[in-house]
Design an enzyme around this catalytic site. Structure first.
Site, PDB file in Angstrom:
ATOM      1  N   HIS A   1     -10.987  -4.633   8.912  1.00 20.29           N
ATOM      2  CA  HIS A   1     -11.476  -4.479   7.534  1.00 20.29           C
ATOM      3  C   HIS A   1     -12.716  -3.594   7.480  1.00 20.29           C
ATOM      4  CE1 HIS A   1      -8.962  -8.068   7.166  1.00 20.29           C
ATOM      5  NE2 HIS A   1      -8.959  -7.913   5.856  1.00 20.29           N
TER       6      HIS A   1
ATOM      7  N   GLU B   1       0.814  -1.220   0.000  1.00 18.46           N
ATOM      8  CA  GLU B   1       0.000   0.000   0.000  1.00 18.46           C
ATOM      9  C   GLU B   1       0.845   1.267   0.000  1.00 18.46           C
ATOM     10  OE1 GLU B   1      -0.535  -2.648   1.826  1.00 18.46           O
ATOM     11  OE2 GLU B   1      -2.477  -3.356   1.097  1.00 18.46           O
TER      12      GLU B   1
END
Ligand SMILES: Cc1ncc(C[n+]2csc(CCOP(=O)(O)OP(=O)(O)O)c2C)c(N)n1
Ligand SMILES: [Mg+2]
Lengths: 340, 324
Positions: B128, B59
């Site tokens: 998440h 990321e």
């Protein structure tokens, strides 16, 4: 190492090294009169930046770190506007929003001067990504210190650059071994488990080289080959250029421990006194270069003095320009967050 | 007008943008999550095989890659998939993308888009389910788009890609299947313009993203009681349409701010502060926030449901305010 550069190139490199040295000597003095917080000097590492730019073309892109003065000056950035930026004035490249840590000159090809360890390395993969897509044969060079190899984003960026064959020259300037700064309590710039930094990228299938960063001829040979490889589409190259760290950073060690350089000390060691004498003789890249080039008859001593004088005048003028530049309008303090 | 899903509208916006501008590429292909809409993204890959990349799990590296590419003149779309994963790239988002234009004195622009899905998705648990828009909004220099409908997501996407600033487009996995009317002709929705999704005179329900849909359900129920709620959809947090908030609250005199970010320093907190500063004299009752409580999202479906923003919670709060 034998020098494959022609006379013009050698003289251009000499001028760049002198310019960087005189600029930063001036900066230490400037700091006495103006409190501008930080600085990180490139003194002792000049041969790398001054030589790398020799292999680049005007449309190539560059990124650098807090230790950026030498890279910008080598690429032709105006020293007066650099002083203005360092002093937070309106004529600074970044309009006073960047200062010494983030000095950026887009016209000279600089995209970002990130003050975050490893930051510029990540961005360089992106510049390479855009350049590869544009397909015009330009490359991106990122200068960064050994400390960047401690950061995860650097590993990610190298992996991406390798996987996608991005046109990036990872120019790692390893100044970790500096005896002087260690003595004075300067922190080691990295603690890395690998015994040689240039081995690390090899595990990602990145072509990686090790070179004496204070040796102009050696840097030129390695970088020219690297740049030509990158330009032909063979993916990134990593170069570890090692040099001995010189003093000079603020706030940690704002001091010019090795004194103002006298070019004549290249042939007259009696001019050198003080505890760092041996260090200058052995490691100072500028003195080393002058010594070699005089031996090869590149220039005469008079010509050298002449060049040095011109550059010193240029630096005096740059300082005056920066100091005369106006402070920014306080009304503008909230401006410039978003692009139009 | 045709009726399509939010996911389809997002993909249409992306494809049309990529058609118009060859410098746009998509890096990361989990834009539509792992649900039933996921295959729609394949159309982008089919149309632009050279400009769609399936990257490694990096990321921070990918955010850097997008920012650096944008600085060098490209217009990348970097997809984080789940909003929680953007946290690995926080330094790049906040301290590279957000500051680059300002710190360079305007020399550098970062024209790029980050995409992610935020919020409760059913079983996402503590790692998440983040809604990072409030954290992001706490930092200058980043545009934040939080669309609630198919029409908005397409129009805002097309505008975001054209913007010369880093723009986060934050969608919600529970919005992807929601259908709505989308104009057939080419259109954009300028960033910074909110939308009244339902007019009303009695109370303002100020929301964004999926909370708008929940607020619309609540308004329907309230209408049965004779209470006409006005739904203000912020659509973008940065830039923020302050006027639409102030005008609505000035008219209704009551406000509930509904938003999925955590309560402390959340989106609802900021909107409440703006109302207090700029519309205090119009208020007939205190401002009420309905946010995600300050707990990590639990895995147990029942516990997760307890944290969700429901029409029922909004209706109860509205009735209380109107009675006060
Ligand atoms: C992300 C981040 N962590 C820590 C720092 C503080 N810091 C500034 S310079 C430096 C050392 C960097 O050493 P190196 O990368 O070798 O560069 P050098 O200064 O030696 O050229 C550190 C840790 C920072 N600027 N950014
Ligand atoms: Mg170092």
């Amino acid at each position: 190492m034998t020098n494959s550069l022609n006379i013009e190139q050698n003289l251009a490199i000499l001028d760049r090294m002198l310019l960087i040295r005189r600029f930063e000597e001036m900066l230490i003095d400037l700091d006495q009169d103006h409190d501008f917080g930080h600085y990180h000097l490139y003194i002792g590492e000049e041969a790398t930046g001054a030589t790398v730019v020799e292999s680049l073309i005007p449309t190539d892109l560059l990124l650098t770190t807090w230790r950026n003065h030498g890279h910008l000056l080598a690429r032709g950035t105006n020293p007066g506007r650099m002083v203005a930026e360092i002093l937070g004035r309106v004529d600074g490249y970044n309009k006073g929003r960047g200062g010494t840590l983030h000095l950026t000159d887009r016209e000279a090809g600089f995209l970002s001067t990130s003050g975050l360890v490893g930051g510029a390395v990540g961005l360089a993969a992106g510049a390479g990504f855009a350049l590869k897509q544009a397909g015009e044969g330009n490359i991106c060079v990122v200068f960064f210190g050994d400390g960047s190899l401690e950061e995860g984003v650097v590993f990610e960026a190298m992996n991406l650059a390798s996987l996608w064959s991005l046109p990036v020259l990872f120019m790692c300037e390893n100044n970790n071994s500096g005896a002087i700064s260690a003595q004075e309590g300067g922190f080691p710039s990295s603690e890395i488990a690998a015994s040689q930094i240039s081995d690390i990228p090899k595990s990602l299938n990145i072509n990686s080289k090790l070179v004496d960063g204070a040796d102009v001829a050696a840097v030129h040979t390695v970088v020219t080959e690297a740049v030509s490889n990158i330009r032909s589409g063979n993916g990134p190259v990593f170069v570890e250029a090692y040099s001995e760290r010189w003093p000079g950073s603020r706030p940690l060690w704002p001091e010019q421990a090795t004194g103002v350089t006298q070019v004549a000390s290249a042939w007259d060691e009696s001019l050198l006194t003080g505890e760092h004498k041996e260090w200058i003789i052995e490691f100072d890249p500028l003195i080393r270069f002058i010594r070699n080039q005089l031996a090869e008859g590149l220039f005469s001593k008079d010509e050298l003095f002449d060049r040095d004088r011109k550059i010193q005048t240029q630096i005096t003028e740059a300082r005056a320009f920066g100091e005369a530049s106006a402070l920014p309008d306080p009304q503008s303090a909230l401006d410039g967050v978003f692009a139009a | 007008m045709t009726k399509i899903s939010y996911a389809q509208a997002l993909v249409d916006g992306m494809r049309e943008s990529m058609e118009e501008d060859k410098t746009i590429s998509l890096v990361g292909t989990n834009v539509l999550g792992l649900g039933p809409q996921r295959p729609l993204i394949e159309k982008v890959r089919d149309d632009f095989p050279d400009r769609v990349f399936d990257p490694p799990c990096s990321e921070a590296g990918l955010a850097s890659l997008g920012i650096g590419a944008a600085m060098a003149g490209a217009r990348p779309i970097i997809d984080f998939g789940v909003g929680s994963f953007s946290l690995l790239a926080w330094c790049q988002l906040v301290a590279e993308a957000g500051v680059a234009h300002h710190m360079s004195g305007g020399q550098i622009k970062v024209p790029m888009v980050f995409t992610m899905l935020h919020g409760l998705r059913g079983g996402g648990g503590g790692q998440h389910s983040h809604s990072p828009q409030a954290m992001l909004w706490n930092n200058p220099g980043i545009e934040i788009v939080v669309p609630s409908t198919p029409k908005d997501v397409k129009g805002l996407f097309k505008a975001a890609v054209k913007s010369n600033n880093p723009t986060a487009i934050i969608s919600h996995s529970r919005l992807l299947g929601v259908e709505g009317e989308v104009p057939e002709e080419d259109y954009f929705i300028e960033l910074g313009i909110g939308d009244i999704k339902r007019p009303g005179k009695d109370i303002s329900l100020i929301a964004s993203s999926r909370s708008v849909i929940t607020a619309l359900e609540a308004a329907e129920i309230l209408s049965g009681d004779g209470i006409e709620a006005e739904i203000v959809d912020l659509r973008t947090l940065s830039p923020l349409d302050k006027n639409i908030i102030i005008e609505s609250v000035t008219k209704t005199g009551r406000a509930i701010v509904i938003d999925e970010t955590n309560e402390s320093c959340g989106v609802a907190a900021e909107i409440s502060a703006i109302i207090s500063e700029d519309a205090f004299s119009s208020l007939k009752s205190p401002i009420k926030r309905i946010s995600r409580p300050n707990v990590p999202v639990p895995a147990s479906p029942l516990l997760e449901e307890c944290l969700d923003i429901t029409a029922e919670k909004i209706v109860t709060a509205a009735r209380e305010l109107l009675e006060s």
